[in-house]
Design a protein around this motif. Structure first.
Motif, PDB file in Angstrom:
ATOM      1  N   CYS A   1       0.829  -1.207   0.000  1.00 53.63           N
ATOM      2  CA  CYS A   1       0.000   0.000   0.000  1.00 53.63           C
ATOM      3  C   CYS A   1       0.861   1.254   0.000  1.00 53.63           C
ATOM      4  CB  CYS A   1      -0.926  -0.026   1.212  1.00 53.63           C
ATOM      5  SG  CYS A   1      -2.072   1.367   1.302  1.00 53.63           S
ATOM      6  N   ARG A   2       1.921   1.247   0.785  1.00 53.62           N
ATOM      7  CA  ARG A   2       2.809   2.414   0.841  1.00 53.62           C
ATOM      8  C   ARG A   2       3.559   2.592  -0.475  1.00 53.62           C
ATOM      9  NH1 ARG A   2       4.750   4.507   6.099  1.00 53.62           N
ATOM     10  NH2 ARG A   2       3.337   3.786   7.728  1.00 53.62           N
ATOM     11  N   LEU A   3       3.936   1.501  -1.100  1.00 54.00           N
ATOM     12  CA  LEU A   3       4.580   1.587  -2.413  1.00 54.00           C
ATOM     13  C   LEU A   3       3.622   2.187  -3.442  1.00 54.00           C
ATOM     14  CD1 LEU A   3       6.458  -1.830  -2.455  1.00 54.00           C
ATOM     15  CD2 LEU A   3       7.548   0.412  -2.701  1.00 54.00           C
ATOM     16  N   ARG A   4       2.368   1.787  -3.358  1.00 54.20           N
ATOM     17  CA  ARG A   4       1.366   2.330  -4.280  1.00 54.20           C
ATOM     18  C   ARG A   4       1.201   3.836  -4.057  1.00 54.20           C
ATOM     19  NH1 ARG A   4      -2.706  -0.654  -2.760  1.00 54.20           N
ATOM     20  NH2 ARG A   4      -1.990  -2.413  -4.011  1.00 54.20           N
ATOM     21  N   HIS A   5       1.211   4.241  -2.795  1.00 50.67           N
ATOM     22  CA  HIS A   5       1.103   5.668  -2.468  1.00 50.67           C
ATOM     23  C   HIS A   5       2.310   6.438  -3.000  1.00 50.67           C
ATOM     24  CE1 HIS A   5       0.256   9.335  -0.321  1.00 50.67           C
ATOM     25  NE2 HIS A   5       1.353   9.230   0.403  1.00 50.67           N
ATOM     26  N   PHE A   6       3.488   5.860  -2.868  1.00 51.43           N
ATOM     27  CA  PHE A   6       4.714   6.470  -3.384  1.00 51.43           C
ATOM     28  C   PHE A   6       4.619   6.642  -4.895  1.00 51.43           C
ATOM     29  CE2 PHE A   6       9.547   5.532  -4.025  1.00 51.43           C
ATOM     30  CZ  PHE A   6       9.805   6.872  -4.271  1.00 51.43           C
ATOM     31  N   ALA A   7       4.180   5.589  -5.585  1.00 52.70           N
ATOM     32  CA  ALA A   7       4.063   5.644  -7.043  1.00 52.70           C
ATOM     33  C   ALA A   7       3.064   6.714  -7.477  1.00 52.70           C
ATOM     34  CB  ALA A   7       3.640   4.278  -7.583  1.00 52.70           C
ATOM     35  N   THR A   8       1.938   6.790  -6.779  1.00 53.44           N
ATOM     36  CA  THR A   8       0.919   7.790  -7.113  1.00 53.44           C
ATOM     37  C   THR A   8       1.448   9.201  -6.906  1.00 53.44           C
ATOM     38  OG1 THR A   8      -0.882   6.272  -6.527  1.00 53.44           O
ATOM     39  CG2 THR A   8      -1.393   8.626  -6.542  1.00 53.44           C
ATOM     40  N   ALA A   9       2.185   9.395  -5.810  1.00 52.28           N
ATOM     41  CA  ALA A   9       2.736  10.724  -5.522  1.00 52.28           C
ATOM     42  C   ALA A   9       3.700  11.166  -6.612  1.00 52.28           C
ATOM     43  CB  ALA A   9       3.435  10.710  -4.161  1.00 52.28           C
ATOM     44  N   VAL A  10       4.546  10.254  -7.065  1.00 49.02           N
ATOM     45  CA  VAL A  10       5.504  10.596  -8.125  1.00 49.02           C
ATOM     46  C   VAL A  10       4.764  10.934  -9.417  1.00 49.02           C
ATOM     47  CG1 VAL A  10       7.359   9.708  -9.587  1.00 49.02           C
ATOM     48  CG2 VAL A  10       7.371   9.227  -7.126  1.00 49.02           C
ATOM     49  N   LYS A  11       3.798  10.100  -9.777  1.00 41.35           N
ATOM     50  CA  LYS A  11       3.065  10.314 -11.026  1.00 41.35           C
ATOM     51  C   LYS A  11       2.298  11.631 -11.005  1.00 41.35           C
ATOM     52  CE  LYS A  11      -0.360   8.203 -14.095  1.00 41.35           C
ATOM     53  NZ  LYS A  11      -1.243   7.027 -14.333  1.00 41.35           N
ATOM     54  N   GLU A  12       1.571  11.891  -9.917  1.00 43.09           N
ATOM     55  CA  GLU A  12       0.764  13.111  -9.850  1.00 43.09           C
ATOM     56  C   GLU A  12       1.632  14.363  -9.798  1.00 43.09           C
ATOM     57  OE1 GLU A  12      -1.915  12.676  -6.570  1.00 43.09           O
ATOM     58  OE2 GLU A  12      -3.374  11.554  -7.774  1.00 43.09           O
ATOM     59  N   THR A  13       2.762  14.278  -9.116  1.00 39.66           N
ATOM     60  CA  THR A  13       3.654  15.434  -9.031  1.00 39.66           C
ATOM     61  C   THR A  13       4.212  15.788 -10.399  1.00 39.66           C
ATOM     62  OG1 THR A  13       4.236  14.848  -6.761  1.00 39.66           O
ATOM     63  CG2 THR A  13       5.724  16.353  -7.900  1.00 39.66           C
ATOM     64  N   SER A  14       4.456  14.769 -11.207  1.00 39.13           N
ATOM     65  CA  SER A  14       4.944  15.000 -12.566  1.00 39.13           C
ATOM     66  C   SER A  14       3.828  15.491 -13.486  1.00 39.13           C
ATOM     67  CB  SER A  14       5.544  13.705 -13.118  1.00 39.13           C
ATOM     68  OG  SER A  14       5.939  13.864 -14.462  1.00 39.13           O
ATOM     69  N   THR A  15       2.690  14.816 -13.430  1.00 41.19           N
ATOM     70  CA  THR A  15       1.584  15.122 -14.343  1.00 41.19           C
ATOM     71  C   THR A  15       0.985  16.501 -14.090  1.00 41.19           C
ATOM     72  OG1 THR A  15       1.044  12.763 -14.469  1.00 41.19           O
ATOM     73  CG2 THR A  15      -0.654  14.318 -15.178  1.00 41.19           C
ATOM     74  N   HIS A  16       0.948  16.907 -12.831  1.00 42.38           N
ATOM     75  CA  HIS A  16       0.280  18.162 -12.464  1.00 42.38           C
ATOM     76  C   HIS A  16       1.293  19.227 -12.039  1.00 42.38           C
ATOM     77  CE1 HIS A  16      -3.710  16.252 -12.590  1.00 42.38           C
ATOM     78  NE2 HIS A  16      -3.124  15.202 -12.043  1.00 42.38           N
ATOM     79  N   ALA A  17       2.411  19.270 -12.728  1.00 38.48           N
ATOM     80  CA  ALA A  17       3.475  20.212 -12.358  1.00 38.48           C
ATOM     81  C   ALA A  17       2.979  21.654 -12.329  1.00 38.48           C
ATOM     82  CB  ALA A  17       4.648  20.072 -13.328  1.00 38.48           C
ATOM     83  N   ALA A  18       2.154  22.027 -13.277  1.00 46.35           N
ATOM     84  CA  ALA A  18       1.680  23.411 -13.363  1.00 46.35           C
ATOM     85  C   ALA A  18       0.698  23.756 -12.253  1.00 46.35           C
ATOM     86  CB  ALA A  18       1.031  23.656 -14.721  1.00 46.35           C
ATOM     87  N   GLU A  19       0.143  22.744 -11.601  1.00 41.72           N
ATOM     88  CA  GLU A  19      -0.866  22.970 -10.559  1.00 41.72           C
ATOM     89  C   GLU A  19      -0.291  22.870  -9.152  1.00 41.72           C
ATOM     90  OE1 GLU A  19      -4.463  20.529 -11.446  1.00 41.72           O
ATOM     91  OE2 GLU A  19      -3.316  19.974 -13.228  1.00 41.72           O
ATOM     92  N   ARG A  20       1.006  22.635  -9.030  1.00 43.10           N
ATOM     93  CA  ARG A  20       1.592  22.421  -7.708  1.00 43.10           C
ATOM     94  C   ARG A  20       1.633  23.706  -6.892  1.00 43.10           C
ATOM     95  NH1 ARG A  20       6.107  19.026 -10.362  1.00 43.10           N
ATOM     96  NH2 ARG A  20       7.349  20.929 -10.137  1.00 43.10           N
ATOM     97  N   SER A  21       1.405  23.555  -5.586  1.00 47.12           N
ATOM     98  CA  SER A  21       1.565  24.661  -4.641  1.00 47.12           C
ATOM     99  C   SER A  21       1.871  24.065  -3.278  1.00 47.12           C
ATOM    100  CB  SER A  21       0.304  25.532  -4.582  1.00 47.12           C
ATOM    101  OG  SER A  21      -0.799  24.788  -4.111  1.00 47.12           O
ATOM    102  N   ALA A  22       2.388  24.891  -2.373  1.00 47.95           N
ATOM    103  CA  ALA A  22       2.870  24.390  -1.088  1.00 47.95           C
ATOM    104  C   ALA A  22       1.787  23.656  -0.303  1.00 47.95           C
ATOM    105  CB  ALA A  22       3.439  25.538  -0.255  1.00 47.95           C
ATOM    106  N   PHE A  23       0.550  24.180  -0.325  1.00 42.51           N
ATOM    107  CA  PHE A  23      -0.527  23.567   0.444  1.00 42.51           C
ATOM    108  C   PHE A  23      -1.686  23.120  -0.443  1.00 42.51           C
ATOM    109  CE2 PHE A  23       1.552  26.199   3.737  1.00 42.51           C
ATOM    110  CZ  PHE A  23       1.809  25.199   4.669  1.00 42.51           C
ATOM    111  N   GLY A  24      -1.404  22.929  -1.722  1.00 40.22           N
ATOM    112  CA  GLY A  24      -2.447  22.517  -2.646  1.00 40.22           C
ATOM    113  C   GLY A  24      -2.608  21.004  -2.706  1.00 40.22           C
ATOM    114  N   ARG A  25      -3.467  20.571  -3.589  1.00 40.62           N
ATOM    115  CA  ARG A  25      -3.694  19.136  -3.770  1.00 40.62           C
ATOM    116  C   ARG A  25      -2.436  18.454  -4.286  1.00 40.62           C
ATOM    117  NH1 ARG A  25      -8.363  16.297  -7.630  1.00 40.62           N
ATOM    118  NH2 ARG A  25      -7.632  14.140  -7.352  1.00 40.62           N
ATOM    119  N   TYR A  26      -1.708  19.148  -5.155  1.00 41.48           N
ATOM    120  CA  TYR A  26      -0.471  18.604  -5.714  1.00 41.48           C
ATOM    121  C   TYR A  26       0.695  19.431  -5.184  1.00 41.48           C
ATOM    122  CZ  TYR A  26      -3.997  16.688  -8.826  1.00 41.48           C
ATOM    123  OH  TYR A  26      -5.117  16.059  -9.316  1.00 41.48           O
ATOM    124  N   ARG A  27       1.641  18.753  -4.558  1.00 41.83           N
ATOM    125  CA  ARG A  27       2.755  19.449  -3.913  1.00 41.83           C
ATOM    126  C   ARG A  27       4.078  18.884  -4.404  1.00 41.83           C
ATOM    127  NH1 ARG A  27       2.194  19.457   2.335  1.00 41.83           N
ATOM    128  NH2 ARG A  27       1.799  17.229   2.091  1.00 41.83           N
TER     129      ARG A  27
END
Length: 200
Positions: free
Chosen positions: A11-37
């Motif tokens: 489960c933790r590995l899956r969470h790690f993978a999701t975090a990496v993917k979303e951080t890459s995919t949503h680079a333009a939407e990232r913010s310090a306290f946003g959904r994507y960080r």
């Protein structure tokens, strides 16, 4: 500590993978306290790395777990390469924001808007510890590290002064960044910086 099962690691590995993917995919939407960080992959990585390397858990990590960890770490390396220095600066900027937010919690406490328990349990402190380790050697971190250690000590002193005279350990007696918590857990330690090899 509850017993860690192979499913927990998966489960933790899956969470790690999701975090990496979303951080890459949503680079333009990232913010310090946003959904994507920007720090999300590291907030998943560091606790997972510590868990998988612990003596109690190591025997429960299968070769498949280690292979998956290596694969996701390579994805993270690709994200880092693509983001370059701008990505690292974004992490440093977020670290500064999180440190100021951690300090602000103490101001809220003075105004009666935040309990000591709320400060101790806020995930900000763990996230600060992760980014301090991740950015070690890349940016000047001495002032931030000293400020965080001072706030940790203040948290312990505040609790000691609000308790009913029960003697407590001297916050300066523990390892740096690991002052005794008034709630039975350690304030998150400053993590060991990682080597970017995909290994633990």
């Amino acid at each position: 500590m509850d017993t860690v099962t192979p499913d927990d690691i998966t489960c933790r590995l899956r969470h790690f993978a999701t975090a990496v993917k979303e951080t890459s995919t949503h680079a333009a939407e990232r913010s310090a306290f946003g959904r994507y960080r920007a720090g999300a992959p590291y907030f998943a990585l560091y606790p997972l790395r510590r868990l998988m390397a612990s003596g109690e858990t190591e025997a429960r990590c299968s070769p498949e777990h280690h292979a998956e960890f290596g694969r996701i770490s390579r994805d993270l390396a690709a994200l880092e390469e693509e983001g370059g220095s701008a990505y690292r600066k974004e992490l440093f900027s977020d670290l500064f924001v999180y440190t100021e937010a951690y300090r602000t919690l103490f101001c809220y406490h003075e105004l009666g808007m935040c309990s000591l328990a709320g400060i101790a349990r806020d995930p900000l402190r763990e996230e600060i510890a992760v980014l301090l380790a991740e950015l070690e050697g890349e940016f000047p971190l001495e002032e931030i590290r000293a400020l965080v250690a001072g706030l940790d000590e203040t948290l312990c002193l505040l609790h000691r002064s609000s308790s009913s005279g029960t003697p407590r350990a001297d916050p300066a007696g523990g390892a740096a960044g690991e002052a005794p918590s008034p709630y039975g857990e350690s304030i998150p330690a400053f993590h060991r910086p990682r080597e970017r090899t995909g290994s633990l």
